[in-house]
Design an enzyme around this catalytic site. Structure first.
Site, PDB file in Angstrom:
ATOM      1  N   HIS A  50     -28.914  23.251   8.219  1.00 25.22           N
ATOM      2  CA  HIS A  50     -27.810  24.213   8.283  1.00 25.22           C
ATOM      3  C   HIS A  50     -26.802  23.992   7.169  1.00 25.22           C
ATOM      4  O   HIS A  50     -25.602  24.207   7.362  1.00 25.22           O
ATOM      5  CB  HIS A  50     -27.149  24.129   9.664  1.00 25.22           C
ATOM      6  CG  HIS A  50     -28.118  24.366  10.780  1.00 25.22           C
ATOM      7  ND1 HIS A  50     -28.653  25.608  11.044  1.00 25.22           N
ATOM      8  CD2 HIS A  50     -28.700  23.509  11.651  1.00 25.22           C
ATOM      9  CE1 HIS A  50     -29.504  25.502  12.069  1.00 25.22           C
ATOM     10  NE2 HIS A  50     -29.542  24.239  12.446  1.00 25.22           N
TER      11      HIS A  50
ATOM     12  N   ASN B  44       7.149  -2.813   6.010  1.00 22.74           N
ATOM     13  CA  ASN B  44       5.853  -2.184   6.260  1.00 22.74           C
ATOM     14  C   ASN B  44       6.114  -1.055   7.257  1.00 22.74           C
ATOM     15  O   ASN B  44       6.689  -1.298   8.311  1.00 22.74           O
ATOM     16  CB  ASN B  44       4.902  -3.239   6.856  1.00 22.74           C
ATOM     17  CG  ASN B  44       3.559  -2.663   7.274  1.00 22.74           C
ATOM     18  OD1 ASN B  44       3.219  -1.536   6.909  1.00 22.74           O
ATOM     19  ND2 ASN B  44       2.807  -3.425   8.035  1.00 22.74           N
TER      20      ASN B  44
ATOM     21  N   LYS C 124      -6.976  -2.290   4.991  1.00 25.05           N
ATOM     22  CA  LYS C 124      -7.727  -2.764   6.146  1.00 25.05           C
ATOM     23  C   LYS C 124      -7.093  -2.314   7.448  1.00 25.05           C
ATOM     24  O   LYS C 124      -7.763  -1.981   8.407  1.00 25.05           O
ATOM     25  CB  LYS C 124      -7.775  -4.292   6.082  1.00 25.05           C
ATOM     26  CG  LYS C 124      -8.560  -4.939   7.186  1.00 25.05           C
ATOM     27  CD  LYS C 124     -10.027  -4.864   6.891  1.00 25.05           C
ATOM     28  CE  LYS C 124     -10.876  -5.378   8.014  1.00 25.05           C
ATOM     29  NZ  LYS C 124     -12.209  -4.766   7.968  1.00 25.05           N
TER      30      LYS C 124
ATOM     31  N   GLU D 195     -22.022   5.942   9.502  1.00 25.45           N
ATOM     32  CA  GLU D 195     -21.480   4.657   9.092  1.00 25.45           C
ATOM     33  C   GLU D 195     -22.047   4.229   7.734  1.00 25.45           C
ATOM     34  O   GLU D 195     -21.319   3.709   6.877  1.00 25.45           O
ATOM     35  CB  GLU D 195     -21.763   3.607  10.190  1.00 25.45           C
ATOM     36  CG  GLU D 195     -21.328   2.195   9.886  1.00 25.45           C
ATOM     37  CD  GLU D 195     -19.839   2.013   9.613  1.00 25.45           C
ATOM     38  OE1 GLU D 195     -19.051   2.955   9.817  1.00 25.45           O
ATOM     39  OE2 GLU D 195     -19.461   0.923   9.150  1.00 25.45           O
TER      40      GLU D 195
ATOM     41  N   TRP E 241       0.900  -1.151   0.000  1.00 29.18           N
ATOM     42  CA  TRP E 241       0.000   0.000   0.000  1.00 29.18           C
ATOM     43  C   TRP E 241       0.935   1.196   0.000  1.00 29.18           C
ATOM     44  O   TRP E 241       1.604   1.474   0.996  1.00 29.18           O
ATOM     45  CB  TRP E 241      -0.866  -0.028   1.256  1.00 29.18           C
ATOM     46  CG  TRP E 241      -1.920   1.051   1.280  1.00 29.18           C
ATOM     47  CD1 TRP E 241      -3.170   0.968   0.755  1.00 29.18           C
ATOM     48  CD2 TRP E 241      -1.822   2.344   1.875  1.00 29.18           C
ATOM     49  NE1 TRP E 241      -3.854   2.138   0.975  1.00 29.18           N
ATOM     50  CE2 TRP E 241      -3.060   3.003   1.656  1.00 29.18           C
ATOM     51  CE3 TRP E 241      -0.809   3.031   2.561  1.00 29.18           C
ATOM     52  CZ2 TRP E 241      -3.299   4.301   2.102  1.00 29.18           C
ATOM     53  CZ3 TRP E 241      -1.056   4.327   2.997  1.00 29.18           C
ATOM     54  CH2 TRP E 241      -2.298   4.949   2.768  1.00 29.18           C
TER      55      TRP E 241
ATOM     56  N   GLU F  51     -16.719   4.225   0.746  1.00 29.66           N
ATOM     57  CA  GLU F  51     -15.568   3.325   0.702  1.00 29.66           C
ATOM     58  C   GLU F  51     -15.602   2.378  -0.489  1.00 29.66           C
ATOM     59  O   GLU F  51     -14.596   2.176  -1.154  1.00 29.66           O
ATOM     60  CB  GLU F  51     -15.526   2.452   1.975  1.00 29.66           C
ATOM     61  CG  GLU F  51     -15.022   3.143   3.201  1.00 29.66           C
ATOM     62  CD  GLU F  51     -15.057   2.218   4.423  1.00 29.66           C
ATOM     63  OE1 GLU F  51     -14.064   2.178   5.140  1.00 29.66           O
ATOM     64  OE2 GLU F  51     -16.077   1.529   4.655  1.00 29.66           O
TER      65      GLU F  51
HETATM   66  C1  G6P Z   1      -9.214   1.520   8.002  1.00 29.62           C
HETATM   67  C2  G6P Z   1     -10.255   0.495   7.569  1.00 29.62           C
HETATM   68  C3  G6P Z   1     -11.576   0.796   8.268  1.00 29.62           C
HETATM   69  C4  G6P Z   1     -11.393   0.848   9.772  1.00 29.62           C
HETATM   70  C5  G6P Z   1     -10.292   1.832  10.180  1.00 29.62           C
HETATM   71  C6  G6P Z   1      -9.927   1.673  11.644  1.00 29.62           C
HETATM   72  O1  G6P Z   1      -9.534   2.762   7.482  1.00 29.62           O
HETATM   73  O2  G6P Z   1     -10.403   0.510   6.173  1.00 29.62           O
HETATM   74  O3  G6P Z   1     -12.514  -0.206   7.939  1.00 29.62           O
HETATM   75  O4  G6P Z   1     -12.585   1.220  10.383  1.00 29.62           O
HETATM   76  O5  G6P Z   1      -9.100   1.571   9.430  1.00 29.62           O
HETATM   77  O6  G6P Z   1      -9.380   0.404  11.817  1.00 29.62           O
HETATM   78  P1  G6P Z   1      -9.367  -0.388  13.172  1.00 29.62           P
HETATM   79  O7  G6P Z   1      -8.682  -1.695  12.826  1.00 29.62           O
HETATM   80  O8  G6P Z   1      -8.568   0.424  14.142  1.00 29.62           O
HETATM   81  O9  G6P Z   1     -10.749  -0.585  13.615  1.00 29.62           O
END
Ligand code: G6P
Length: 613
Positions: free
Chosen positions: A509, A99, A608, A486, A73, A493
């Site tokens: 507003h 990483n 992720k 959400e 990434w 996303e």
């Molecule tokens: C990334 C993922 C989201 C997730 C966020 C926080 O942006 O794509 O799906 O909510 O990270 O990740 P965590 O593992 O801390 O819940």
């Protein structure tokens, strides 16, 4: 964020690495590569998915029993063949996968360039391979391991690293600071990975590396030490996840599988923790800190992304059920303020992966300032779960789809149990009320199942109609305001449609200016105590020709009559409503994204597990 694998043993390393990279692909998927030692350093890498790498490995017949691999990434340098990992040293004898982010890479690169080294990529990683070689070849007295240690001392930033060297062809060197790494112990073989998913089919014995640690690994042994060369004895953990849990089980995408798993994942999260008959809740992970929680002045919740949304639901829950004041913070903002937090406060971090860099940093900041730190995590053994003082696991099982679904509902379930428990302990909920709440909570898995069975077709129809809508607005009140956020996030996303979530009243507003006959407005009108107000907001949208999609309690004919589409959910207590209302929104985004031909499980530019700031 970037996945690392490594293998040494008797199997074909290419096979193990490619399979492992496929399992880690959700961490990053703009390029992939491997380095395999077989008398020479065979490197195959390039832009694109692991499947491309698999084909080129087969075409070039690269074989060997030891190697390292990476799925990327991009942070430094665009995703292209040259910037893909592994990166090699000048001589080509040392290969590195990484990483994390090396913050001082520019100054190190300048120095190495002055010393005559040529760089091929724009990555920060290449300097690691070059610097190790510079130190290693600079003196006869320095072993390869020492060269790695000396390099790591010069590096500022974060890393999970796997390194191989043609001079030590049976060994893999790994090191960690800020990016997760674990070692799987097999019979005459060892596995290395960023998380357990590539390892689980071979062994369930793992060792988690902590920050500041490194290991030298061959097929039959491993040696863990600090980067200052102090030998360590590490605990060997047993993995609890199964192979089934990380496969698609006949679903076209992990995301759909995970949406449909929710009746089970919620039940798993509740299992053994609630007792309907006695009206009690048992949360073993926080039992010892319950007194501190009862006496807490306030709870500060820090998280990112979807986990931040569950934190917002938590705010409503703790304030309503336990009468404890709550603040919800973006972890990334909390850490760079001068946060007012200290003794007597409780910091609650929420993270599916347990590895999110900003959340981890917020946790450390709060801890350093004297707050007690609790966690809600899904991944057992993750860094956050190990660094918190106490916490509760969500037990949702591995979540592979990048857009979070079952982790969200499991987080909300844990928050609900925590808030109820705290309310009971603080005397705000009596025995009779506790029994009622718990009876209703226990019914949630069946109600989720009912929704999934009842609304799959209608969400598909809705998705067909709105596939090419350029914008969406999501409105909710009270407990369902975070669900509006959400729902909008899910759509953004995975379908790349611009979507905004708003508290319904706040629409006046600003966002109301956007409403015309082209604008789908998803209203979550399933919180009884605010429903009348919601009806007024729906009228305001209708008056401007907005197209109403409603998620409502069954038998709410007023909302139904005002809506172009409506999905009714079984009735429940307002405070449990997010667990139900979010389900149709997950499905709606999923089907829209599929109709648009998007890669649902691996949306563009996302990852992720975000282990960089
Ligand atoms: C990334 C993922 C989201 C997730 C966020 C926080 O942006 O794509 O799906 O909510 O990270 O990740 P965590 O593992 O801390 O819940």
């Amino acid at each position: 964020m970037c996945g690392i694998v490594g293998y040494v043993g008797t199997r074909d390393a290419g096979d193990v690495l490619v399979k492992g990279l496929k399992r880690l692909e959700y961490r990053g998927y703009d390029s992939a590569g491997v380095a395999i030692l077989n008398g020479e350093m065979s490197v195959q890498k390039g832009k694109g998915k692991v499947i491309n790498l698999e084909k080129s490995l087969a075409a070039n017949e690269i074989k060997g029993h030891i190697g390292i691999g990476h799925t990327r990434w991009a942070t430094h340098g665009e995703p292209n063949d040259v910037n893909s990992h592994p990166h090699l040293s000048e001589s080509g004898r040392i290969a590195v996968v990484h990483n994390g982010i090396i913050e001082n890479y520019n100054s190190l690169k300048r120095k190495l360039t002055e010393n005559g080294r040529t760089f091929h990529s724009q990555t920060d990683t290449e300097i690691i391979a070059q610097l190790i070689e510079e130190i290693y070849t600079g003196s006869d007295k320095i072993t390869f391991e020492q060269a790695i240690q000396l390099t790591l001392k010069q590096i500022v930033g974060t890393y999970g690293l796997a390194i191989v060297n043609l001079d030590t062809p049976d060994k893999i060197y790994i090191a960690r600071k800020g990016s997760p790494l674990l070692l799987g112990i097999g019979e005459n073989e060892m596995f290395i990975a960023s998380d357990a998913s590539p390892i689980v089919e071979y062994t369930n014995k793992v060792v988690y590396l902590d920050d500041g640690e490194m290991a030298v690994v061959d097929a039959n042994s491993y040696e863990v030490k600090t980067i200052d060369d102090v030998a360590l004895t590490k605990e060997v953990h047993e993995l609890a996840i199964s192979l089934d849990a990380i496969e698609k089980a006949g679903y076209p995408h992990f995301m759909l599988k995970e949406i449909f798993e929710q009746p089970r994942s919620i039940a798993d999260c509740l299992r053994g923790r609630i007792n309907e008959k006695n009206g009690t809740i048992q949360l073993g992970g926080i039992a010892e800190v319950m007194d501190d929680l009862v006496n807490a002045k306030r709870i500060v919740i820090a998280a990112c992304g979807t986990s931040w949304h569950s934190g917002l639901v938590g705010e409503y829950l703790f304030e309503h059920l336990a009468k404890t004041p709550v603040e919800v913070e973006y972890a990334s903002e909390f850490r760079y303020r001068d946060p007012l937090i200290g003794e007597g406060d409780v910091m609650l971090v929420i993270s599916q992966s347990g590895e999110t860099a900003d959340t981890l940093a917020a946790l450390r900041e709060a801890k350093a300032r004297g707050a007690m730190v609790l966690g809600i995590c899904n991944v057992v053994g993750s860094t956050i779960s190990r660094e918190t003082d106490a916490g509760v696991f969500t037990h949702a099982g591995p979540e592979i789809g990048v857009a979070s679904t079952k982790a969200f509902t499991a987080q909300v379930v844990v928050l609900t149990m925590m808030a109820l428990k705290l309310g009971i302990e603080k005397g705000h909920i009596n025995k009779k009320q506790a029994k009622e709440y718990i009876r209703e909570l226990a019914a949630i898995p069946d109600k989720v199942d009912q929704i999934l069975k009842g609304c799959d077709d209608v969400t598909q129809d809705m998705a067909k109609l709105f596939t090419y809508a350029p914008n969406f607005l999501y409105l909710g009140r009270s407990y369902n305001f975070p669900v509006a956020l959400e729902g909008a996030l899910k759509l953004k996303e995975i379908s790349y449609i611009h979507a905004e979530g708003y508290p319904a009243a706040e629409m006046k507003h600003g966002p109301i200016a956007l409403i015309d006959e082209m604008m789908p407005v998803v209203v979550i009108a399933a919180t009884d105590h605010t429903n009348d107000k919601m009806v007024s907001n729906i009228e305001e949208v209708k008056a401007r020709k907005g197209r109403i999609i409603s998620i409502m309690n069954s038998e709410n004919s007023e909302v139904k009559d005002l809506s172009e589409f409506s999905i009714s959910i079984p009735s429940t207590k307002d405070c449990f409503s997010p667990l139900l209302t979010v389900i149709p929104l997950q499905l709606l985004s999923y089907y829209i994204a599929v109709n648009r031909g998007c890669n649902v499980d691996q949306p563009r530019n996302l990852a992720k597990s975000v282990t960089v700031e």
